[in-house]
Design an enzyme around this catalytic site. Structure first.
Site, mmCIF file in Angstrom:
data_model
loop_
_atom_site.group_PDB
_atom_site.id
_atom_site.type_symbol
_atom_site.label_atom_id
_atom_site.label_comp_id
_atom_site.label_asym_id
_atom_site.label_seq_id
_atom_site.Cartn_x
_atom_site.Cartn_y
_atom_site.Cartn_z
ATOM 1 N N GLU A 1 -7.813 0.168 -3.208
ATOM 2 C CA GLU A 1 -9.339 -0.604 -3.385
ATOM 3 C C GLU A 1 -9.790 -1.276 -4.272
ATOM 4 O O GLU A 1 -11.005 -0.789 -4.872
ATOM 5 C CB GLU A 1 -10.146 0.330 -2.599
ATOM 6 C CG GLU A 1 -9.961 0.640 -1.075
ATOM 7 C CD GLU A 1 -11.097 1.353 -0.386
ATOM 8 O OE1 GLU A 1 -12.024 1.788 -1.314
ATOM 9 O OE2 GLU A 1 -10.834 1.679 0.861
ATOM 10 N N GLU B 1 -5.772 4.365 5.206
ATOM 11 C CA GLU B 1 -7.188 5.333 5.701
ATOM 12 C C GLU B 1 -7.702 4.788 6.798
ATOM 13 O O GLU B 1 -7.789 3.878 7.023
ATOM 14 C CB GLU B 1 -8.234 5.030 4.247
ATOM 15 C CG GLU B 1 -7.603 5.608 3.089
ATOM 16 C CD GLU B 1 -8.660 5.591 1.988
ATOM 17 O OE1 GLU B 1 -9.954 5.499 2.452
ATOM 18 O OE2 GLU B 1 -8.280 5.672 0.659
#
Ligand code: BG6
Length: 482
Positions: free
Chosen positions: A170, A381
């Protein structure tokens, strides 16, 4: 699409769970580890919920055997975890800390002992503090070679055992929060130009690493993970349709297109150039990015969708209050003036942290990735952050079961629709430290007895109802989902 018969998960599907070094390991000064930027940042008053620090976290460093045995009991096929750069290179570069290598070697071997595929994230935000002090970390092009050297060191030591590598976790979160919102280190606010430059350096480090990995002929797969919030247009007003396209280009494809195609999306680039925010890109950079694309798989961290609406030029900005308190409704609408804003979706429930719960969004996201890049997908995730209550040594987290179940059902639909999804990682296996939200926002399938006070709790591991539920899902290969 409508199908009369429901399909199943592929035979070799990797049912998994994920974590990150800083959020679980603790042992922040043990066995030669250097400090990370987070070790320093969390000590600035007001930066984290109740001033939580990750010095001990959930002490995975000393409990890894117990935790991996629990993963095996649950039936996990993969465990995604990150390696702490300052544990390997306490100063960011220079001499390798062999005790750090030894620790991860043990973790990997422990996984392999139970036939759990280790999936390694090379960078999950804990930059060696020394590099921040030396040349301002990601702000300098110098970091590219240091990162590549670190990644190559991992490939040399673990490349024969680890088949799945994720270069970055990210960057669209850590760069934005670090340089525009001041919520992550280095805590800078509204440094738009720097933010895009930092992101570009991350892209170059990623690309060089992918090429280095391929040169080493290690026969594994290498990808990258982004935070992925697919969008809906607020309504069919053309200006909102365009706001959605702008959100997608600026907020999503600005990152994904580098991994998929090795270039930035045109409209976003022209907009940033005119604003004076576009990164400096050399011809060499362009060539490097092009050569490294596409990645072997696209990693998506999926928690929520967003709504896109036109945002007037004097409208809301990104720098508004975030909900890090768990008090529903305390977050505010954010956006880019003159481009888009993200109002709440009235058709969706939210978590206590105002994240829209949208299982179908996961399916939509996988479909988007497949249509745009036609690459394998790792759901690196997905999970629910909630306040859990321990009663009689048990956690009845039916809300988490419902969340994961509904997302897995939609993931199965995406697979039926032709998306090549190779793995699904619940965030997270055990409870862990939420960067900004302490321990009240829990994600784990396994409860850990501790709270924001560093001296609290026994660190005992207690299996939640969701642990037993996920165990059944895995052992039935997803058949129990219905
Ligand atoms: C992802 C990160 O952004 O979301 C994780 O990769 C993080 O590290 C997770 O913990 C959940 O976010 P939060 O803020 O709820 O902990």
């Amino acid at each position: 699409m409508y199908f009369q018969k429901k399909s199943e998960f592929p035979e070799d599907f990797l049912w998994g769970a994920a974590s990150a070094a800083y959020q679980v390991e603790g042992a922040y000064l043990e066995d030669g580890k250097g400090l990370s930027i987070w070790d320093e940042f969390v000590r600035i008053p007001g930066k984290t919920f109740k001033g939580t620090v990750g010095d001990k976290a959930v002490d995975f460093y000393h409990h890894y055997q117990e935790d991996i045995a629990l993963m095996a009991e649950c039936g996990l096929k993969t465990y995604r975890f990150s390696i702490s750069w300052p544990r390997i290179f306490p100063n960011g570069h220079g001499e390798v800390n062999l005790k750090g290598i030894k620790f991860y070697d043990h973790v990997i071997d422990e996984c392999l002992k139970y036939h759990i595929e280790p999936m390694v994230t090379i960078y999950h935000w804990d930059l060696p503090l020394a590099l921040e002090k030396e040349y301002h970390g990601w702000e300098s092009r110098q970091i590219i070679d240091d990162y590549v050297n670190y990644a190559k060191t991992l490939f040399q030591y673990f490349g024969h055992k680890v088949k799945y590598w994720i270069t970055f976790n990210e960057q669209n979160v850590f760069a934005r929060l670090g340089w525009t919102l001041g919520q992550h280190p280095p805590g800078k606010i509204d440094e738009q130009k720097l933010f895009y430059q930092v992101n570009h350096h991350v892209n170059l480090a990623h690309a060089k690493t992918v090429l280095a990995y391929r040169e080493m002929n290690l026969r594994g797969k290498i990808g990258i993970s982004f935070a992925y919030s697919p969008s809906y247009s607020l309504d069919c007003r053309p200006e909102n349709g365009l706001a959605k396209a702008d959100y997608d280009d600026l907020y999503l494809y600005w990152y994904f297109d580098i991994a998929g195609y090795g270039r930035y999306p045109q409209a976003a680039y022209q907009y940033l150039k005119e604003q004076g925010f576009a990164p400096e890109i050399t011809d060499e950079d362009r060539e490097l990015l092009r050569q490294a694309a596409p990645v072997d798989f696209m990693g998506i961290n999926y928690y929520k969708t967003k709504v896109a609406q036109y945002n007037p030029i004097d409208g809301v900005t990104m720098t508004t209050v975030a909900n890090n308190s768990g008090i529903k409704g305390s977050g505010q609408v954010v956006g880019v003036p003159g481009v888009y804003k993200n109002p709440a979706n009235p058709f969706l429930q939210t978590t206590s942290w105002d994240w829209a719960i949208d299982p179908q969004g996961l399916r939509l996201g996988c479909r988007n990735i497949t249509s745009r890049y036609n690459l394998p997908i790792v759901v690196s995730e997905n999970g629910l952050g909630a306040i859990d209550h321990l009663e009689d040594h048990q956690i009845h987290d039916d809300y988490r079961i419902e969340y994961i179940q509904s997302h897995l059902l939609e993931l199965r639909n995406a697979i039926q629709e032709g998306c090549h999804v190779i793995a699904y990682c619940v965030w997270s296996f055990t409870d862990l430290l939420s960067w900004l939200n302490g321990y009240q926002k829990r994600y784990g399938l396994v409860y850990i007895d501790r709270d924001e006070d560093e001296n609290s709790g026994t660190l005992e591991r207690i299996k939640k109802d969701s642990f037993y539920w996920y165990q059944k899902i895995i052992s039935s290969h997803g058949k129990c989902l219905d």
